[in-house]
Design an enzyme around this catalytic site. Structure first.
Site, PDB file in Angstrom:
ATOM      1  N   GLY A  50      -9.394  -2.941   5.273  1.00  0.00           N
ATOM      2  CA  GLY A  50      -8.146  -2.630   4.390  1.00  0.00           C
ATOM      3  C   GLY A  50      -7.873  -3.777   3.779  1.00  0.00           C
TER       4      GLY A  50
ATOM      5  N   GLN B  64      -2.443  -9.150  -0.938  1.00  0.00           N
ATOM      6  CA  GLN B  64      -3.062 -10.040  -0.295  1.00  0.00           C
ATOM      7  C   GLN B  64      -3.954 -10.800  -1.506  1.00  0.00           C
ATOM      8  OE1 GLN B  64      -4.343  -6.970   2.790  1.00  0.00           O
ATOM      9  NE2 GLN B  64      -4.812  -9.079   3.562  1.00  0.00           N
TER      10      GLN B  64
ATOM     11  N   CYS C 232      -6.522 -10.244  10.199  1.00  0.00           N
ATOM     12  CA  CYS C 232      -6.165 -10.018   8.723  1.00  0.00           C
ATOM     13  C   CYS C 232      -6.782 -10.981   8.020  1.00  0.00           C
ATOM     14  CB  CYS C 232      -4.612  -9.989   8.762  1.00  0.00           C
ATOM     15  SG  CYS C 232      -4.144 -10.146   6.973  1.00  0.00           S
ATOM     16  N   LEU C 233      -7.444 -10.390   6.919  1.00  0.00           N
ATOM     17  CA  LEU C 233      -7.918 -11.532   5.840  1.00  0.00           C
ATOM     18  C   LEU C 233      -6.981 -12.533   5.368  1.00  0.00           C
ATOM     19  CD1 LEU C 233      -9.875  -8.804   3.790  1.00  0.00           C
ATOM     20  CD2 LEU C 233     -10.867 -10.475   5.537  1.00  0.00           C
TER      21      LEU C 233
ATOM     22  N   HIS D 111      -0.888  -1.411   9.219  1.00  0.00           N
ATOM     23  CA  HIS D 111      -0.999  -2.904   8.791  1.00  0.00           C
ATOM     24  C   HIS D 111      -0.750  -3.196   7.230  1.00  0.00           C
ATOM     25  CE1 HIS D 111      -3.326  -6.690   9.568  1.00  0.00           C
ATOM     26  NE2 HIS D 111      -3.383  -6.652   8.175  1.00  0.00           N
ATOM     27  N   GLU D 112      -1.670  -2.183   6.637  1.00  0.00           N
ATOM     28  CA  GLU D 112      -1.550  -2.496   5.096  1.00  0.00           C
ATOM     29  C   GLU D 112      -0.515  -2.071   4.422  1.00  0.00           C
ATOM     30  OE1 GLU D 112      -3.984  -4.398   4.255  1.00  0.00           O
ATOM     31  OE2 GLU D 112      -5.344  -3.715   5.794  1.00  0.00           O
TER      32      GLU D 112
ATOM     33  N   HIS E  99       2.039  -4.887   4.870  1.00  0.00           N
ATOM     34  CA  HIS E  99       1.647  -6.110   3.662  1.00  0.00           C
ATOM     35  C   HIS E  99       2.780  -5.526   2.718  1.00  0.00           C
ATOM     36  CE1 HIS E  99      -1.390  -8.448   5.034  1.00  0.00           C
ATOM     37  NE2 HIS E  99      -2.149  -7.672   5.388  1.00  0.00           N
TER      38      HIS E  99
HETATM   39 ZN   LIG Z   1      -3.870  -7.739   6.681  1.00  0.00          ZN
END
Ligand SMILES: [Zn+2]
Length: 174
Positions: free
Chosen positions: A52, A57, A99-100, A141-142, A145
């Site tokens: 995701g 991000q 998380c990236l 989670h997304e 963000h």
């Molecule tokens: Zn993330």
């Protein structure tokens, strides 16, 4: 936009970049620029690889998320949600998240096990979806963000402090 090497021009912003702490703005027009952003986000997500990605991000403060609907399966099942909103959440689940944008760290977070999410797809069609387990966690989670929240904001302050310390060490080495 692709560079000559075929690598991506969008980069993943990582903690403590302030863009990750900023609330993203609702999308008013699903225009050509947004379509390009969506394609680039999907590309960045699958290349990472991740399951995701939220627009924050990649440094864009727009309420857009992309994710893979069947993250455990082979192959790709991409979904795009514009202006996503959690309208219902039920039961709780503990999930090990990463998380990236939070390099070299994972931690258990308590989330809702089932969620109902609304929004729009890239063709301006309203979306109304239900998700559970890993997909429900991914959506929370997304969408977090887009509100400037990271999964490390959900862990204890002690654990978060340990991560900050670790990150500081990593940054000194590089
Ligand atoms: Zn993330």
């Amino acid at each position: 936009m692709l560079t000559e090497e075929g690598t991506h021009s969008l980069k993943i912003h990582t903690y403590p970049d302030p863009v990750l702490k900023t609330q993203a703005d609702p999308v008013r027009n699903i225009d050509e620029g947004l379509q390009v952003l969506i394609d680039e986000m999907l590309d960045v997500m699958y290349k990472a690889p991740g399951i995701g990605l939220a627009a924050n991000q990649v440094g864009e403060l727009k309420r857009v998320i992309v994710f893979d609907k069947s993250p455990r399966d082979e192959g790709r099942d991409p979904v795009v949600l514009i202006n996503p909103e959690i309208v219902l959440g039920e039961a709780s689940i503990r999930w090990e998240e990463a998380c990236l944008s939070v390099i070299d760290f994972s931690a258990e977070v308590v989330r809702q096990r089932q969620v109902k999410v609304t929004g729009y797809d890239r063709n301006e069609k309203p979306v109304d979806m239900e998700a559970e387990d890993i997909l429900a966690v991914c959506l929370q989670h997304e969408i977090d963000h887009l509100n400037g929240t990271l999964f490390i904001d959900h862990i204890s302050s002690l654990k978060r402090a340990l991560y900050k310390k670790k990150l500081k060490k990593m940054m000194q080495k590089s």
